[in-house]
Design an enzyme around this catalytic site. Structure first.
Site, mmCIF file in Angstrom:
data_model
loop_
_atom_site.group_PDB
_atom_site.id
_atom_site.type_symbol
_atom_site.label_atom_id
_atom_site.label_comp_id
_atom_site.label_asym_id
_atom_site.label_seq_id
_atom_site.Cartn_x
_atom_site.Cartn_y
_atom_site.Cartn_z
ATOM 1 N N ARG A 3 0.491 -0.745 0.158
ATOM 2 C CA ARG A 3 0.059 0.094 0.055
ATOM 3 C C ARG A 3 1.138 1.035 -0.253
ATOM 4 O O ARG A 3 0.428 2.365 -0.936
ATOM 5 C CB ARG A 3 -1.079 0.067 1.174
ATOM 6 C CG ARG A 3 -2.309 -0.674 0.875
ATOM 7 C CD ARG A 3 -2.996 -0.699 2.720
ATOM 8 N NE ARG A 3 -3.691 -1.160 2.083
ATOM 9 C CZ ARG A 3 -5.385 -1.174 1.643
ATOM 10 N NH1 ARG A 3 -5.320 -0.004 1.019
ATOM 11 N NH2 ARG A 3 -6.056 -2.093 1.360
ATOM 12 N N GLU A 22 -2.120 -8.183 3.766
ATOM 13 C CA GLU A 22 -3.398 -8.026 4.100
ATOM 14 C C GLU A 22 -3.758 -10.008 3.649
ATOM 15 O O GLU A 22 -3.384 -10.170 2.695
ATOM 16 C CB GLU A 22 -3.798 -7.321 3.167
ATOM 17 C CG GLU A 22 -3.378 -6.084 4.067
ATOM 18 C CD GLU A 22 -3.836 -4.561 2.637
ATOM 19 O OE1 GLU A 22 -5.229 -4.804 3.122
ATOM 20 O OE2 GLU A 22 -3.532 -3.450 2.863
ATOM 21 N N GLU A 73 -10.538 -0.979 -5.230
ATOM 22 C CA GLU A 73 -9.881 -0.291 -4.123
ATOM 23 C C GLU A 73 -8.054 -0.254 -4.766
ATOM 24 O O GLU A 73 -7.739 1.062 -4.994
ATOM 25 C CB GLU A 73 -9.831 -1.251 -3.201
ATOM 26 C CG GLU A 73 -8.815 0.155 -1.897
ATOM 27 C CD GLU A 73 -8.850 -0.935 -0.904
ATOM 28 O OE1 GLU A 73 -8.076 -0.527 0.414
ATOM 29 O OE2 GLU A 73 -8.974 -1.662 -0.370
ATOM 30 N N ASP A 75 -11.523 8.165 -11.656
ATOM 31 C CA ASP A 75 -11.391 9.528 -10.705
ATOM 32 C C ASP A 75 -10.651 10.230 -11.476
ATOM 33 O O ASP A 75 -9.635 10.049 -10.764
ATOM 34 C CB ASP A 75 -11.538 8.942 -9.770
ATOM 35 C CG ASP A 75 -12.302 10.703 -9.153
ATOM 36 O OD1 ASP A 75 -12.309 11.848 -10.321
ATOM 37 O OD2 ASP A 75 -11.508 11.237 -8.173
ATOM 38 N N HIS A 114 -18.665 -6.524 2.227
ATOM 39 C CA HIS A 114 -17.554 -7.437 1.239
ATOM 40 C C HIS A 114 -17.153 -7.041 -0.220
ATOM 41 O O HIS A 114 -18.490 -6.423 -0.758
ATOM 42 C CB HIS A 114 -18.214 -8.605 1.165
ATOM 43 C CG HIS A 114 -18.483 -10.067 2.867
ATOM 44 N ND1 HIS A 114 -17.163 -10.031 3.023
ATOM 45 C CD2 HIS A 114 -19.221 -9.151 3.679
ATOM 46 C CE1 HIS A 114 -17.286 -10.756 4.247
ATOM 47 N NE2 HIS A 114 -18.396 -10.246 4.557
ATOM 48 N N CYS A 168 -16.361 -7.318 -2.614
ATOM 49 C CA CYS A 168 -16.447 -7.843 -4.315
ATOM 50 C C CYS A 168 -17.588 -7.842 -4.652
ATOM 51 O O CYS A 168 -18.376 -8.143 -5.960
ATOM 52 C CB CYS A 168 -15.687 -9.264 -3.675
ATOM 53 S SG CYS A 168 -14.090 -9.119 -3.643
#
Length: 594
Positions: free
Chosen positions: A238, A268, A279, A339, A560, A562
C-alpha cells in the site's frame, strides 16, 4: 422526405418516440417468446433513418445560422494572446468561460432530438442478454457498426418463406451493437464485459491445455495449475503502490496483461473477487492521474481543470506507456471506472477519430476563443474585394503560419507549414491556419507523450467490440457516471434480515441521502471498493444490506466489497447509527475489505 416534411422538433421527436416504443415492444415480445424476430431489425433500420434525418436537420440549422457576435472595433493586436486580451476586456468580460457562451451555438448546432431519446429502454433492462448480443455481434457485425447514411444504401435480399418471397435485411443489421448509436452505454459496457470475460477464459483454457500436454495427462483426469499461470497476479504494498505496480507492469508480457487481474496487498489476507482490484485502481489513480505526477501539464490542469499531456515533461516514454496500460486494464477487467479528468479529445485520439477546433475548447479555452475570433471576423464593408479584405485582416491580426511555445523556459517557434514564417494569415487562408494550429496543439506538440500512452491502452484493449466503440462511449466506460444519485442506489437495494419499510431502514436511507459528495464517495469506496458510480448509474450496483446482529453491540458496519455487501448491525438509535457508519467509513482503507 423526413427532413423536408418532419423537420419541426416536436414532429420529429414524436416520431422517434413512437418508433423507439415500437422497437422496445418487439424486443419485449421476443423476450417472452425467446426468439428474435425480423421485425426488430426492421424497426432499428427505421430508427436509424430518423437518426440520419435528425442530424441532417441539425446541419441545415448550422448552415443557416450566421455567426455575428457584437465585437468591438477589430484593433486586435499582433498575436493570439493579444487578440484574447482585447476580447476579454470587451464590455467587462474577464473570463474565458463568459466568452465561451458567445460561441455556444455557432460551432455545433445540437440536433432537435437528443441522442439519448434514441436509446432502447428494453436493452437497458437487459431483456436481450448481453451474452446473446455478443454472439450476434461476432456472427454478423464484426466488420464494424452501421452508420445512418449507410442504411440508405443497404441492399435487400429476396428470401423464400412460407408466404412466398420476402425481402430481408443483410446480416450486418442483425446485431444491436452494429446499431450502437441506438444502444445505451450501460448495455454496451455489459456486452464489452462479456467479450473481455470470453478472452480471459480462452487464455485460461489455452494454459490448461498446454500444461496437460506437457504432463501427458489423460482426458478426464484432474491437474493442478499454478494460479500465476491463469491470472495476472499483482502483488503490491500500500505504501509503495506506484513503484510496485510500475515494476510488475514492466515485467509483464502481453499475454500476462490479458489475463484476469488479481490484486494482492502484501501483509493482508483479503482474497480478490473484484473488490481489492477496485480499491487498487482507486489508490493507484490518485498517484498516477494527477497534475503532480509529471505526466500532465500543470498549467492546463489549473486553467482548464483537465489532465492534458505535458509537452515539456521530463518523464520517459515508458511512464506514459504505463499510464495507458493502467487505463486499459481498467476497461479490460470491467472495473467501474477511474476518477480522472481527461477531456473528450483524449478518448478521440485513442480511437483515432478526427479532431477539430471544438476539441481545443476543453484543453486550451483561451486559445480556442482567439481562434474563434479569427474565424468570426468580417470586414465592416461586406462589398469590398477579397484582396482588400485580406489586407485589412493581415494588418489587424499580424499573424504568420508560425507557432510559439516554451521549452524549459525558453521561447521557440515552429512553422505550421512549409515556408510558414514567410506566409501571412489572411482572410482567405485563416481556416487553414486554424486547422494547422489545432493539429499542432492537439497532436504534434504532444506526440512524444501521447503515442506511448495510446500504445499502452492498445496493448491491453484490442478487440472487435472495443474497436467498434465510439470515443464518447469509451469515455463513459473509463470515467463512470459523475453524478452520485443515492436515490438510484436505494431503488435496487436487496435486504437480508431487514424489510424495506422498517423505521430503522428508513433512518439509514435518510442518513445516506443527507450525505454531501465527499461522504457519498467515502461510503461507496467503503462498500464497493470504488468511489465512482458504474455506467448506467448507481442502480447498477445492486447493493445488498444484511443485518449483522443487534443491541447491545459496539460492532462497526463492515463490507464485502467484492459482492457489494454491507453488514449492518441494528443499532438502538439514529445518532448511534450515524456515528458508527461514519467511523467505519473513515477507517475503511485496508479494513473489513475482502
Amino acid at each position: 422526405v423526413l427532413v423536408e416534411d418532419c423537420s419541426e422538433e416536436e414532429v420529429l421527436r414524436s416520431m422517434v418516440r413512437r418508433v423507439r416504443a415500437h422497437c422496445d415492444e418487439t424486443v419485449r415480445r421476443a423476450h417472452q417468446m425467446q426468439r428474435l424476430s425480423p421485425e426488430i431489425w426492421e424497426g432499428l433500420m427505421l430508427l436509424q433513418l430518423l437518426w440520419g434525418a435528425n442530424e441532417a436537420v441539425a446541419k441545415r440549422l448550422d448552415l443557416s445560422l450566421a455567426l455575428q457576435p457584437e465585437w468591438p472595433e477589430p484593433d486586435l493586436g499582433a498575436s493570439l494572446s493579444q487578440t484574447l486580451s482585447q476580447l476579454t476586456g470587451f464590455k467587462g468580460t474577464s473570463t474565458a468561460s463568459n466568452l465561451l457562451g458567445k460561441f455556444a451555438l455557432a460551432p455545433n448546432v445540437r440536433p432537435p432530438v437528443p441522442a439519448f431519446e434514441f436509446h432502447l429502454e428494453s436493452l437497458a433492462e437487459e431483456l436481450v442478454p448481453p451474452e446473446l448480443e455478443f454472439r450476434l455481434f461476432v456472427e454478423n457485425a464484426c466488420a464494424g457498426p452501421i452508420t445512418p447514411a449507410e442504411v440508405l444504401e443497404l441492399p435487400l435480399y429476396a428470401a423464400r418463406t412460407d408466404y412466398g418471397f420476402e425481402y430481408v435485411l443483410p446480416s450486418k443489421m442483425r446485431s444491436f451493437m452494429a446499431n450502437r448509436n441506438l444502444v445505451p452505454v450501460s448495455y454496451t459496457r455489459k456486452v464489452l464485459q462479456v467479450e473481455n470475460h470470453h478472452a480471459q477464459v480462452y487464455l485460461q483454457h489455452q494454459v490448461a491445455r498446454r500444461v496437460a500436454a506437457d504432463l501427458e495427462v489423460l482426458p478426464g483426469h484432474e491437474i493442478h495449475i499454478d494460479p500465476a499461470l491463469l491470472f495476472f497476479i499483482l502483488k503490491v504494498r500500500r505504501d509503495n503502490i506506484l513503484e510496485d505496480t510500475t515494476a510488475a507492469l514492466q515485467r509483464a508480457t502481453p499475454e500476462d496483461l490479458r489475463r484476469q487481474l488479481k490484486v494482492v496487498f502484501e501483509g493482508e489476507q483479503g482474497v480478490d473477487e473484484g473488490g481489492l482490484a477496485r480499491e487498487f485502481f482507486r489508490l493507484l489513480s490518485a498517484r498516477v492521474f494527477t497534475a503532480e505526477c509529471g505526466l500532465f501539464d500543470p498549467a492546463v490542469a489549473q486553467g482548464a481543470r483537465v489532465l492534458w499531456f505535458d509537452s515539456n515533461s521530463a518523464c520517459e516514454s515508458t511512464d506514459f506507456w504505463l499510464a495507458g496500460v493502467i487505463l486499459g486494464l481498467v476497461v479490460y477487467n470491467n472495473m467501474p471506472g477511474l476518477d480522472v479528468r481527461f477531456p473528450p479529445v483524449v478518448f478521440k485520439k485513442v480511437k483515432d477519430e478526427p479532431l477539430g477546433l471544438e476539441d481545443l475548447r476543453n484543453v486550451h479555452p483561451d486559445t480556442y476563443l482567439s481562434l474563434r475570433s479569427l474565424l468570426s471576423w468580417e470586414p465592416e464593408n461586406p462589398e469590398i474585394s477579397d484582396d482588400e479584405a485580406n489586407s485589412i485582416f493581415e494588418n489587424t491580426f499580424c499573424l504568420d503560419f508560425l507557432v510559439t511555445f516554451d521549452v524549459n523556459g525558453k521561447k521557440q517557434t515552429r512553422e505550421l507549414c512549409e515556408g510558414g514564417k514567410d506566409k501571412a494569415v489572411t482572410y482567405k487562408n485563416r481556416e487553414d491556419f486554424v486547422r494547422l494550429y489545432c493539429e499542432w496543439l492537439l497532436t504534434k506538440s504532444v506526440e512524444r507523450q501521447f503515442e506511448p500512452f495510446r500504445k499502452g491502452v492498445r496493448r491491453v484493449c484490442d478487440s472487435p467490440l472495443f474497436n467498434a466503440l465510439h470515443s464518447a462511449e469509451l469515455e463513459m466506460i473509463v470515467c463512470g457516471e459523475q453524478e452520485l444519485d443515492f436515490s438510484q442506489l436505494k431503488r435496487n437495494v436487496h435486504y437480508d434480515g431487514f424489510c424495506e419499510d422498517m423505521p430503522y431502514v428508513n433512518a439509514f436511507w435518510q442518513l445516506m441521502l443527507s450525505f454531501d459528495v465527499v461522504q457519498k464517495k467515502r461510503f461507496l469506496s467503503f462498500v464497493t471498493g470504488s468511489d465512482l458510480a458504474p455506467v448506467g448509474g448507481l442502480q447498477e450496483l445492486q447493493l445488498v444490506i444484511q443485518r449483522n446482529g443487534g443491541e447491545p453491540t459496539e460492532r462497526l458496519p463492515t463490507a464485502h466489497t467484492c459482492f457489494n455487501l454491507l453488514l449492518l448491525p441494528e443499532y438502538g438509535s439514529t445518532s448511534k447509527l450515524e456515528r458508527m457508519v461514519n467511523c467505519a467509513m473513515h477507517n475503511a482503507e485496508g479494513f473489513g475489505l475482502e
